[in-house]
Structure formats: C-alpha cells, structure tokens
Design an enzyme around this catalytic site. Sequence first.
Site, PDB file in Angstrom:
ATOM      1  N   CYS A   1      29.251  16.837 -50.609  1.00 59.19           N
ATOM      2  CA  CYS A   1      28.400  17.618 -51.502  1.00 59.19           C
ATOM      3  C   CYS A   1      29.302  18.236 -52.553  1.00 59.19           C
ATOM      4  O   CYS A   1      30.524  18.165 -52.448  1.00 59.19           O
ATOM      5  CB  CYS A   1      27.709  18.744 -50.742  1.00 59.19           C
TER       6      CYS A   1
ATOM      7  N   ARG B   1      29.018  13.680 -56.593  1.00 66.85           N
ATOM      8  CA  ARG B   1      29.356  14.002 -55.194  1.00 66.85           C
ATOM      9  C   ARG B   1      28.115  14.047 -54.302  1.00 66.85           C
ATOM     10  O   ARG B   1      28.229  14.183 -53.080  1.00 66.85           O
ATOM     11  CB  ARG B   1      30.055  15.364 -55.122  1.00 66.85           C
TER      12      ARG B   1
ATOM     13  N   TRP C   1      24.355  16.010 -50.741  1.00 67.31           N
ATOM     14  CA  TRP C   1      24.222  14.640 -50.227  1.00 67.31           C
ATOM     15  C   TRP C   1      23.955  14.852 -48.755  1.00 67.31           C
ATOM     16  O   TRP C   1      24.852  15.224 -48.006  1.00 67.31           O
ATOM     17  CB  TRP C   1      25.521  13.870 -50.469  1.00 67.31           C
TER      18      TRP C   1
ATOM     19  N   ASN D   1      30.228  22.680 -48.272  1.00 69.98           N
ATOM     20  CA  ASN D   1      30.481  21.246 -48.237  1.00 69.98           C
ATOM     21  C   ASN D   1      31.305  20.976 -46.995  1.00 69.98           C
ATOM     22  O   ASN D   1      32.381  21.549 -46.842  1.00 69.98           O
ATOM     23  CB  ASN D   1      31.252  20.826 -49.500  1.00 69.98           C
ATOM     24  N   GLY D   2      30.794  20.149 -46.098  1.00 67.21           N
ATOM     25  CA  GLY D   2      31.515  19.872 -44.850  1.00 67.21           C
ATOM     26  C   GLY D   2      30.529  19.751 -43.716  1.00 67.21           C
ATOM     27  O   GLY D   2      29.327  19.597 -43.929  1.00 67.21           O
TER      28      GLY D   2
ATOM     29  N   GLU E   1      36.063  -9.894 -45.304  1.00 67.19           N
ATOM     30  CA  GLU E   1      35.893  -8.737 -46.177  1.00 67.19           C
ATOM     31  C   GLU E   1      36.920  -8.763 -47.318  1.00 67.19           C
ATOM     32  O   GLU E   1      36.587  -8.482 -48.475  1.00 67.19           O
ATOM     33  CB  GLU E   1      36.005  -7.450 -45.346  1.00 67.19           C
TER      34      GLU E   1
ATOM     35  N   LYS F   1      36.080  -8.928 -51.359  1.00 64.08           N
ATOM     36  CA  LYS F   1      36.611  -7.995 -52.372  1.00 64.08           C
ATOM     37  C   LYS F   1      37.247  -8.788 -53.509  1.00 64.08           C
ATOM     38  O   LYS F   1      37.050  -8.489 -54.674  1.00 64.08           O
ATOM     39  CB  LYS F   1      37.666  -7.042 -51.793  1.00 64.08           C
TER      40      LYS F   1
ATOM     41  N   GLU G   1      34.553 -10.456 -55.682  1.00 66.60           N
ATOM     42  CA  GLU G   1      33.695  -9.534 -56.425  1.00 66.60           C
ATOM     43  C   GLU G   1      34.345  -8.976 -57.683  1.00 66.60           C
ATOM     44  O   GLU G   1      33.691  -8.831 -58.704  1.00 66.60           O
ATOM     45  CB  GLU G   1      33.312  -8.337 -55.536  1.00 66.60           C
TER      46      GLU G   1
ATOM     47  N   HIS H   1      40.496 -28.088 -39.233  1.00 70.72           N
ATOM     48  CA  HIS H   1      39.299 -28.923 -39.146  1.00 70.72           C
ATOM     49  C   HIS H   1      38.743 -29.274 -40.520  1.00 70.72           C
ATOM     50  O   HIS H   1      37.581 -29.669 -40.624  1.00 70.72           O
ATOM     51  CB  HIS H   1      38.233 -28.226 -38.287  1.00 70.72           C
TER      52      HIS H   1
ATOM     53  N   LYS I   1      24.864  -2.246 -57.175  1.00 65.46           N
ATOM     54  CA  LYS I   1      25.251  -1.485 -55.990  1.00 65.46           C
ATOM     55  C   LYS I   1      24.225  -1.627 -54.873  1.00 65.46           C
ATOM     56  O   LYS I   1      24.564  -1.752 -53.710  1.00 65.46           O
ATOM     57  CB  LYS I   1      25.413  -0.008 -56.386  1.00 65.46           C
TER      58      LYS I   1
END
Length: 600
Positions: free
Chosen positions: A2, A27, A73, A99-100, A474, A478, A481, A497, A595
């Site tokens: 946040c 944030r 958030w 925030n936390g 992954e 990356k 992308e 193979h 996104k």
Amino acid sequence: MCGIVGYVGARRAAPLLLDALKRLEYRGYDSAGIATVFKKLHVKKDKGRIHEIDRKLKLADLPGNVGIAHTRWATHGKPSRANAHPHLDSSGKVAVVHNGIIENYLELRQFLRKHGHRFVSETDTEVIPNLISYFMHQGKNLERSIRETTKRLKGSYAMAIACVEEPDKIIVVRKESPLILGIGNGEAFLASDIPAVLSHTKRILVLENGEMAVLTPAKISIKRIASGAVVKRKPMVVTWTAEMAEKMGYPHFTLKEIFQQPDAVRDTLRAATGELEKLVKLLLKAERIYIIACGTSYHAALVCKYALAKLADMSVEAVISSEFQESCRVDGKTVILAITQSGETADTLKAVQVAKAGGAKVACLTNAVGSSITRESNIVCHIYAGPEVSVVATKTFAAQVAYLLLLAIHLARERSLPKSKADELIKRLGGISDAMRAVLTGVEPQVKKLARRYCSAEHIYLIGRGIGYPLVMEGALKLKEITYIHSEAMPAGELKHGTLALIDQGTPVIAVVPPGESRVRMAGNVEEAKARGATVIAVAEEGDDMKGHVDEFIPIPPTEELFSPLLYIIPLQLLAYHITVELGQDPDRPRSLAKSVTVE
Ligand code: F6R
C-alpha cells in the site's frame, strides 16, 4: 503493498495529500482515504481509484494543516469503505494509516474487545489505533503509547499516526515496510516512497527498521523504538525526476520488481495462515487434483506438482487452463487449484467454470483481492507481491512459488513428513528471502556481461530436469517476452529425442542444475550439448565441478532442491532483462502483450 503519506506544516494538508496519493497509486489502487486533524479527526475514504473517490467525496476539502492518507492494495479484507484506511480507534481520537501485515491481529482484537473496543472493519490494521488508545487511556502520552503498541505487534509495518489529543504532530514507525521523511521549510512530509513528496522537497531522510520519528512543522526527530535513543541522521538530497523516483532509482519497473522479489516472498509467507489451512484440508480430501494456470502462473503450478510429488508423495496434474476442458474430467471429488496473479485471466476463469459445472470444488491463489477468480472460488488464497506494473511477471512468480512450497510442506506434514522435519523446512523457507537478496546482488554483474555477449543470438536453448524444468520454461518465456529472441526450454533428457539436431557450433544452451539427485544426469546432458559444439552456460551450486566443463558458470549459494526455484530463476530473469536493455528495447512494454489477458 500500500502507499502511505502524511503532512504537517502551515499549508492545508488535504490538497497536498491528495496529490501525493495520486503519485503513489502504483503501490495500490483499490481504495483510498485521508484523515486530517482540525479540532477533531475528519475522515473521507472509500473503495475505488483515487480520482473516482475524489470526484465523489471531494477529498481536498478536508480542513486542517495536519493529515495522513493511504492508497490500498487489499490484504486483509476486501476493498470496501469500512476496510479502507485511515482507521480510527473506537473513540475516534487516533487515526492510523499502515502498510504491512500484522500477524497477530486476531489475538489483539480479542484482547481489545474484552476492554470495550469495537471493530468496524475486517482489517489487521484496526487493532493499531485501538491499542494506542488503550495505552493512552492508562495516562501515557501518544509517543509512549505507540512504543508500547509496537512491542505487542508481530509482523511488518510502516505506519503514521495522528491524534486529536496531540494535534500538532504526526508520529511514524517503521519495521520492514518502507518509509521516507521529507524535510520542507516549516513543514514535514512522510511517504512510502520518494515520488510522493518530490514536488515539495528534495531533502529526504530514510527511516530505518526499528525507528520512529515525530514530525512537527519545526522539526523531525528520529528515535530507536525500543530504547528511545535519539538518532542523528543527515538528509540526503535526491536528484531524481518523479518518474525515476517511482521506479525507486531503477531504470525500469521490470528490474525494480525483480529486485522486490525477496520482499514479495517474505510478505507472502508471513501472511499465509488461515486460508492455507483450509486449502490443505480441501486437498487432503480430494480424489483428483488439477492445478490450472496460464503462462508464468502455469510454471509455478509445475513447481508445485514436483514439490508435492517429492515431498508429500502426492500426484497432481498441472494443466494449462486453455487445455483444461479439452483433456480433463471432473466430478464431485475433484479439487481445482487455480493460480492467477491477476485473477482475471479469461482462460483460467473459463476452466474454473467448466470444472464447477462438473461438480468440482475450487480454490484459487491470486495477487488481486476481490478479483473475478475470488468470486468463483470456494477457498481464496493470496500472495502478497503488491501491484506488478511490468507486463512480465517476476515477483508474482516468486511469491506464487513460495506459497506453493509452503503448501507442499504443510501437506507433507499431514501425510507422512515428521512434524519436526516439516517445522525445520518452514523455518528455512522463511529465511530464503535473504538468500534471494544475496543472489540478486551476487550474479547481476556477471549476467550483465553475458547479456552483452549473447544479445545477438538467434536462438537460445534452456535445459533442466525435475524442479529445474519449470524454471527453464519460465526463463525461456521471459526471454521470448522481452528480448524477442527465440528461446526454447527442454526437459534435459528429451534433448536427444530430436531437438539436439538444432544445436551446433556456438548455439547458446543454458543448463539449470539445482542440487539433488538429478544433478548427475544433468551433467550427462550438458556433455551431450557440448559435444555438438554448444556454448553452455550453467546455473549451478557454487563449488560444483561442472564449472570446469562449461563455458560460463553462474554460481548459486547452497540451498535444498525444494527451494531452488526461488534462487535459480533470478539469473534467468536478469539475463532476459539485460539482453533487452542491450538491444535497446523497453522491457516494461513488450510488443503485443497485455498484463491481464481477459479474452479466451
Ligand atoms: C508472463 C506473463 C503471462 C501470465 C499469464 C497468466 O510474464 O505475465 O504469461 O503469467 O498471462 O496471468 P495470470 O497469472 O494473471 O493468470
């Protein structure tokens, strides 16, 4: 994640706070609010984006020269007016923005209820103003009461407190979550991040862990929370532009988010409690389990599949969401675990609907409280990575993997793993953030050099085995992308193979070799590639004698095989990032990608 801000000075606080909140919206942006002090506390808050709330409530109209504000958030409790900050104690005299995560809020709530405090939100934060007012009722002043309060809080926090009984000041406290202070002329500011205050002052003090500060128009005094000892600190003068500051000095959000991974993992592990227990119970009862997801979230699902097989002796299927209805059958004893950081991916939502129609129970793991997937699920689990601005997923992947590893340990403990061993693993997983930090700073210079060397490659192949296989998938994603270089991930044993035919003199092959029994077989696969002339870059444990057999060796500090994804993915993410920068492309805005993919 946040954003918090605050102001004390001669100007009206609310318009300044509103402007600062807008600069912190990256944030978090599901709800926001402001509290000012003018004879009493004045509060305006609601759910929604800041401009929407402002249109409705006219936030800047609040009176007074002292105020605190928050953009949220959601973590504990859905986005709603009641859950939006600032939160007040039940007597309406103390206001807090935070925030936390407060881990022990349930037990503190119980304690405070017994002493007559009432709660109106589902948040963890609301215990803070109430605990402060509990101590103030005992005759302690605001500062003393805040210090007593922090002794009882478990978790992380950056918070700002305003109080009608001491109306000319704001007190801030910091443990782990970020907090900066801005020094003006006859005024003082606080914020989660520098961009919020940059248009007013460039003189910044960074509050360190375990410190508190009292802000008045005339001065800022910093103290250690525990001892009350005064801390002398010289302000730094920031020369960043507002845009640079939003990225915290990193040139791109992608790099900033790669470096935020240790915090995302720490926060996620810390917050995983009640919902995780419910998920464990649900999965233990299931006869068939599918983990469904797309893209990066699918790679996290694969890590989970391997971890469950190895540790909990459980066999689950990881399925790409868009393939689910083509190949999977469900009934009333099926459980679906849907992983989606955005909570809005159409393919995953569709698969969930198909599964529900067949009678399956659904659990989800998401970064977005209140997103569409949460409304479709019987059990909702969260990662706490904060908003991810960059299109490519990095910190949400790390947070998903951390959550899923914790899940695997809990499931293993319920099945056959001795409790002491499980507890030991949970403890060590809790320490992985520090190891991630060490890898991030340790490997980056070497990866930058490699990026210069390999940025003109046409193809890059990546090989891995076991838990290393989802990692190379992954890594390849990356690379595709943001670098637009053709990158292909293979299970290392599968190379011979067919794909081996594509490997010849100088073809870059990245071998990811986490510790574990597959390491010996990986060494054989590396030799196969070398024999065809490949240039092999190995990511392996420091001290591994593979170093003498490959062209480049990226050393990773020792860790258990199970936790290796959280460390071994880092050089792959950094390589994709630095190649992209070498090529002069923008990693934050890759071509043709969005996104949130809300179409099937
Ligand atoms: C990769 C990436 C995508 C997403 C995929 C699923 O960097 O961002 O592959 O992982 O679109 O998105 P979520 O997790 O929101 O369902």
